[in-house]
Every structure is written in structure tokens, then in C-alpha cells.
Scaffold this motif. Structure first.
Motif, mmCIF file in Angstrom:
data_model
loop_
_atom_site.group_PDB
_atom_site.id
_atom_site.type_symbol
_atom_site.label_atom_id
_atom_site.label_comp_id
_atom_site.label_asym_id
_atom_site.label_seq_id
_atom_site.Cartn_x
_atom_site.Cartn_y
_atom_site.Cartn_z
ATOM 1 N N TYR A 1 6.918 14.894 -0.184
ATOM 2 C CA TYR A 1 7.573 14.896 1.121
ATOM 3 C C TYR A 1 6.587 15.446 2.142
ATOM 4 O O TYR A 1 6.091 16.576 2.013
ATOM 5 C CB TYR A 1 8.844 15.746 1.090
ATOM 6 N N ASN A 2 6.254 14.633 3.153
ATOM 7 C CA ASN A 2 5.192 15.012 4.095
ATOM 8 C C ASN A 2 5.701 15.692 5.351
ATOM 9 O O ASN A 2 4.963 15.879 6.315
ATOM 10 C CB ASN A 2 4.353 13.788 4.465
ATOM 11 N N GLY A 3 6.980 16.046 5.357
ATOM 12 C CA GLY A 3 7.557 16.710 6.520
ATOM 13 C C GLY A 3 8.484 15.817 7.295
ATOM 14 O O GLY A 3 9.405 16.292 7.979
ATOM 15 N N THR A 4 8.253 14.509 7.211
ATOM 16 C CA THR A 4 9.131 13.550 7.897
ATOM 17 C C THR A 4 9.667 12.474 6.962
ATOM 18 O O THR A 4 10.648 11.809 7.277
ATOM 19 C CB THR A 4 8.371 12.866 9.048
ATOM 20 N N GLY A 5 9.028 12.272 5.830
ATOM 21 C CA GLY A 5 9.478 11.252 4.896
ATOM 22 C C GLY A 5 8.744 11.365 3.578
ATOM 23 O O GLY A 5 7.795 12.152 3.421
ATOM 24 N N TRP A 6 9.194 10.552 2.611
ATOM 25 C CA TRP A 6 8.575 10.555 1.282
ATOM 26 C C TRP A 6 7.394 9.595 1.260
ATOM 27 O O TRP A 6 7.492 8.461 1.727
ATOM 28 C CB TRP A 6 9.599 10.153 0.223
ATOM 29 N N GLU A 7 6.264 10.046 0.722
ATOM 30 C CA GLU A 7 5.033 9.270 0.706
ATOM 31 C C GLU A 7 4.538 9.110 -0.733
ATOM 32 O O GLU A 7 4.555 10.067 -1.514
ATOM 33 C CB GLU A 7 3.971 9.971 1.544
ATOM 34 N N ASN A 8 4.126 7.871 -1.058
ATOM 35 C CA ASN A 8 3.602 7.625 -2.395
ATOM 36 C C ASN A 8 2.218 8.248 -2.540
ATOM 37 O O ASN A 8 1.335 8.035 -1.703
ATOM 38 C CB ASN A 8 3.501 6.125 -2.678
ATOM 39 N N ILE A 9 2.038 8.999 -3.612
ATOM 40 C CA ILE A 9 0.706 9.506 -3.964
ATOM 41 C C ILE A 9 0.034 8.558 -4.942
ATOM 42 O O ILE A 9 -1.132 8.204 -4.797
ATOM 43 C CB ILE A 9 0.812 10.913 -4.595
ATOM 44 N N TYR A 10 0.794 8.120 -5.933
ATOM 45 C CA TYR A 10 0.245 7.207 -6.928
ATOM 46 C C TYR A 10 1.390 6.441 -7.564
ATOM 47 O O TYR A 10 2.423 7.010 -7.903
ATOM 48 C CB TYR A 10 -0.529 7.966 -7.997
ATOM 49 N N CYS A 11 1.207 5.136 -7.701
ATOM 50 C CA CYS A 11 2.191 4.279 -8.346
ATOM 51 C C CYS A 11 1.512 3.548 -9.499
ATOM 52 O O CYS A 11 0.637 2.697 -9.261
ATOM 53 C CB CYS A 11 2.765 3.256 -7.367
ATOM 54 N N PRO A 12 1.828 3.886 -10.749
ATOM 55 C CA PRO A 12 1.199 3.188 -11.879
ATOM 56 C C PRO A 12 1.476 1.696 -11.819
ATOM 57 O O PRO A 12 2.516 1.254 -11.320
ATOM 58 C CB PRO A 12 1.882 3.822 -13.099
ATOM 59 N N THR A 13 0.537 0.912 -12.318
ATOM 60 C CA THR A 13 0.709 -0.538 -12.288
ATOM 61 C C THR A 13 0.093 -1.161 -13.524
ATOM 62 O O THR A 13 -0.865 -0.639 -14.084
ATOM 63 C CB THR A 13 0.049 -1.149 -11.037
ATOM 64 N N THR A 14 0.645 -2.273 -13.919
ATOM 65 C CA THR A 14 0.065 -3.051 -15.015
ATOM 66 C C THR A 14 -0.764 -4.201 -14.460
ATOM 67 O O THR A 14 -1.253 -5.036 -15.200
ATOM 68 C CB THR A 14 1.173 -3.602 -15.931
ATOM 69 N N ASN A 15 -0.891 -4.231 -13.126
ATOM 70 C CA ASN A 15 -1.680 -5.269 -12.473
ATOM 71 C C ASN A 15 -3.131 -5.185 -12.942
ATOM 72 O O ASN A 15 -3.711 -4.103 -12.999
ATOM 73 C CB ASN A 15 -1.602 -5.082 -10.956
ATOM 74 N N THR B 1 -4.494 -6.832 -2.719
ATOM 75 C CA THR B 1 -3.350 -6.092 -3.230
ATOM 76 C C THR B 1 -3.507 -5.901 -4.736
ATOM 77 O O THR B 1 -4.378 -6.489 -5.363
ATOM 78 C CB THR B 1 -2.031 -6.843 -2.950
ATOM 79 N N GLY B 2 -2.604 -5.099 -5.309
ATOM 80 C CA GLY B 2 -2.634 -4.877 -6.749
ATOM 81 C C GLY B 2 -3.796 -3.983 -7.140
ATOM 82 O O GLY B 2 -4.162 -3.045 -6.433
ATOM 83 N N ALA B 3 -4.360 -4.249 -8.315
ATOM 84 C CA ALA B 3 -5.565 -3.541 -8.752
ATOM 85 C C ALA B 3 -6.729 -4.105 -7.948
ATOM 86 O O ALA B 3 -7.071 -5.275 -8.069
ATOM 87 C CB ALA B 3 -5.776 -3.734 -10.246
ATOM 88 N N LEU B 4 -7.339 -3.287 -7.109
ATOM 89 C CA LEU B 4 -8.199 -3.814 -6.047
ATOM 90 C C LEU B 4 -9.616 -4.167 -6.474
ATOM 91 O O LEU B 4 -10.137 -5.213 -6.110
ATOM 92 C CB LEU B 4 -8.263 -2.802 -4.892
ATOM 93 N N ILE B 5 -10.282 -3.299 -7.218
ATOM 94 C CA ILE B 5 -11.723 -3.426 -7.429
ATOM 95 C C ILE B 5 -12.027 -3.884 -8.850
ATOM 96 O O ILE B 5 -11.645 -3.228 -9.823
ATOM 97 C CB ILE B 5 -12.435 -2.101 -7.143
ATOM 98 N N GLY B 6 -12.721 -5.025 -8.955
ATOM 99 C CA GLY B 6 -13.130 -5.534 -10.253
ATOM 100 C C GLY B 6 -14.485 -4.994 -10.656
ATOM 101 O O GLY B 6 -15.065 -4.121 -9.990
ATOM 102 N N ASN B 7 -15.006 -5.505 -11.740
ATOM 103 C CA ASN B 7 -16.314 -5.098 -12.236
ATOM 104 C C ASN B 7 -17.396 -6.051 -11.737
ATOM 105 O O ASN B 7 -17.158 -7.261 -11.601
ATOM 106 C CB ASN B 7 -16.317 -5.082 -13.766
ATOM 107 N N GLU B 8 -18.580 -5.537 -11.460
ATOM 108 C CA GLU B 8 -19.671 -6.378 -10.988
ATOM 109 C C GLU B 8 -20.093 -7.367 -12.075
ATOM 110 O O GLU B 8 -20.188 -7.026 -13.248
ATOM 111 C CB GLU B 8 -20.871 -5.540 -10.581
#
Length: 349
Positions: A76-90, A174-181
């Protein structure tokens, strides 16, 4: 007596304002120090209804939200709820068929190519590029070329005799953003071939109605070693009466013929009849030359703006046939052939 000892213990703990769980020596910087090799910290888990029922949440309050398929660590940032981390299977994006093409000689542009793929169809964002230099096709003594991080790379004298590779790190929006070189294979070696471009031949006037008018540009080296991007070369024609350009074309749109030594680019264009008029040629580094016939003048527009033309010293007249031309010798001087041009082939002298 027991109550007295308990009060002393609580007072001592409060005076230090530190709590240790699993440790008798909490870190001095921590109000709460949890030590464990078999468990972790488990935050309150709640759904949206339960979270929204919290009265006057304090700034910095942490929970773990589980609501349907949504899972997020929130604060809670003082005015609303903010996502810190959302696990994904992406899954992360990836690149295939990585390679590059172009002319492997100094001063030419190489262009990387690849296929961007993402299992969840996440759209590509601005992917990262990097060019590499090595001593051989195996990548011996590989180094990343400093600041060369665009999809194209223009070779320099440093690349002479070396091998190059192109690397791509795919980035999704969107999703998992950074791939491997992924790197291409090394290609080379880069040779010290240099392309020299010049105005080689032209025809602008003849007996009767003017016919077969043209400009020919010559670039040294055979077809395999021509510049990669011919659109970087422009031909501009000028009307000497107002010193301004009246037509422009790039070499990639001209008719190309080649022999073992040179390639010729022919622009079939109706030219002004002089007194005077001019032709300018530019390349990747700017103006190459500005010539004129039947006099000299200073251009006031386009690629030769502010430059005074060099008069070829020759002209075509009513005695010139429709097949005549003014052409350049191998040494660079100009000569005229009133009856037979060498349009699209090596000049006669």
C-alpha cells in the motif's frame, strides 16, 4: 516475584526494540531478524474482497494477493495498492535464423536479420543488437565492437582481415520481457576493397530532336563487391540558368550492368542543353563531384549547394549523332565521341 521478572524481561526487550526469531543475536539494523534454514516468511494471503476490507491500511503494508488466476505481492503506497512482483509462467522471447548480409569489404554496410518469436505471441519491443569482431570464423579473440548496437554496421579499416558476427537480444512489450542473446555465425574475412564512384559518361544534345539522353555512373569492383545500399548514392541534375536542381535519382533505381572490374548505372533522362547545366553525384559521405558542360556555375540547392561546378570543357552540337556522348578516360580526363557511346559498358578510352 515471577510477575516482577516477566516485567523486567519485557522492558528489556522493548528497550532494544529488536526481535530475533531463530536467533539470539538479531542484527542491530533490524527491528525483526528471522533466521532459518528450513522455512521462509509467509505474508498474509487474501483475495480482493479481503484486501479491500482492510480499514485504513498503513503506507508500506504488505500482503500477498491471490484472486482467481491473479497472484501478486502488493504494497500500500499511501493512496492505493501497488504490485511489487507478479509471478508468471510466461516464457521469454527468442530469436532464430540470426544472420547478416552485405558486401564484406571496408566501407560497406552490413545488415543483421533474424526472426523474432514468442510462445505467448507477445509483440516485439525495441530489441538489443550488438556486433562482434574476431580473428577467424571460430570466434577466436572475440570482442564486442564498441557502440555498434544497431541492426546495421558499416565496416572500417579496423575490420580488415577480421570476421564479424551479429547478436540479437529479443525484447517483448509484455509478459516475460528480455530473452537471451543469440549470435550469428562469424563471416568474413573483411577485405580492403574500396568502392570509387564517379560520373562516367553522358549525352545531352544531338542533331535534330534530342534522343537517347542519359547519365552513366561508374563504381569500381565487380557485382559481388558493390556497395550494399545503393540508395545512399544520388545523382542530381542542375539547370545553370537558375543554378537549381530539376531532377534527382538514387542508384538503386537505375539500370545496372557489370563487368569483372566495374559496375555501371544508367539514368535515362532528358537533360537540359547547356550554357551551362550540371550533374552532381553524392555518396554515403556526401558530395563526390559536381561537373557541368558549356560553362561553370555555383549551385544554390540540393547536394551541391554552394559548390562551384567543374566544366568538362567539351560540348555536344548539331553535329553530334543520337548515339554520341561525352565520356571519361581511365585517367579521369573527358573526351567526346560524336557517333558512338559506351552506355552501360566500359568506356572506349
Amino acid at each position: 516475584m515471577k510477575k516482577f521478572l516477566l516485567l523486567i524481561l519485557v522492558a528489556t526487550q522493548l528497550s532494544y526494540a529488536q526481535v530475533g526469531i531463530g536467533t539470539t543475536n538479531p542484527d542491530p539494523s533490524a527491528a525483526l531478524d528471522i533466521s532459518s534454514t528450513s522455512g521462509g516468511l509467509l505474508l498474509p494471503r487474501m483475495n480482493l474482497t479481503e484486501r479491500n476490507a482492510i480499514l485504513s491500511p498503513a503506507t508500506g503494508l504488505l500482503i500477498y494477493l491471490i484472486d482467481g488466476s491473479q497472484q501478486c505481492l502488493q504494497v500500500y503506497n499511501g493512496t492505493g495498492w501497488e504490485n511489487i512482483y507478479c509471478p508468471t509462467t510466461n516464457t521469454i522471447p527468442y530469436a532464430t535464423n540470426v544472420g547478416f548480409s552485405g558486401t564484406f569489404s571496408i566501407g560497406n554496410t552490413l545488415t543483421g536479420n533474424y526472426n523474432y518469436l514468442d510462445n505467448e505471441a507477445d509483440i516485439e519491443d525495441v530489441s538489443l543488437f550488438q556486433w562482434y569482431r574476431a580473428d577467424d570464423a571460430s570466434g577466436t579473440n572475440e570482442v564486442a565492437i564498441l557502440s555498434e548496437n544497431t541492426i546495421s554496421y558499416t565496416t572500417s579499416v579496423t575490420d580488415n582481415g577480421k570476421y564479424l558476427a551479429f547478436g540479437i537480444t529479443p525484447i517483448a512489450q509484455t509478459g516475460a520481457l528480455i530473452g537471451n542473446e543469440v549470435k550469428s555465425n562469424y563471416q568474413g574475412p573483411i577485405s580492403n576493397i574500396s568502392n570509387v564512384a564517379r560520373i562516367n559518361e553522358f549525352h545531352y544534345d544531338n542533331a535534330g530532336t534530342d534522343i537517347n539522353e542519359f547519365i552513366e555512373i561508374r563504381i569500381t569492383e565487380n557485382l559481388a563487391n558493390q556497395p550494399t545500399d545503393l540508395s545512399q548514392y544520388s545523382v542530381v541534375v542542375y539547370n545553370g540558368s537558375n543554378q537549381s536542381d530539376y531532377a534527382t535519382e538514387t542508384l538503386n533505381n537505375l539500370t545496372q550492368t557489370c563487368d569483372a572490374t566495374n559496375c555501371y548505372y544508367v539514368w535515362d533522362i532528358a537533360l537540359q542543353n547547356g550554357a551551362p547545366d550540371g550533374i552532381a553525384l553524392s555518396g554515403p559521405s556526401g558530395l563526390i563531384e559536381f561537373i557541368s558542360y558549356e560553362g561553370s556555375f555555383t549551385a544554390v540547392s540540393s547536394i551541391a549547394n554552394g559548390v562551384t561546378s567543374i566544366d568538362v570543357g567539351l560540348s555536344e552540337t548539331g553535329a553530334t549523332t543520337g548515339n554520341g556522348s561525352i565520356e571519361r578516360t581511365n585517367s579521369g580526363t573527358w573526351t567526346s565521341n560524336a557517333n558512338a557511346n559506351t552506355k552501360g559498358t566500359a568506356n572506349s578510352l
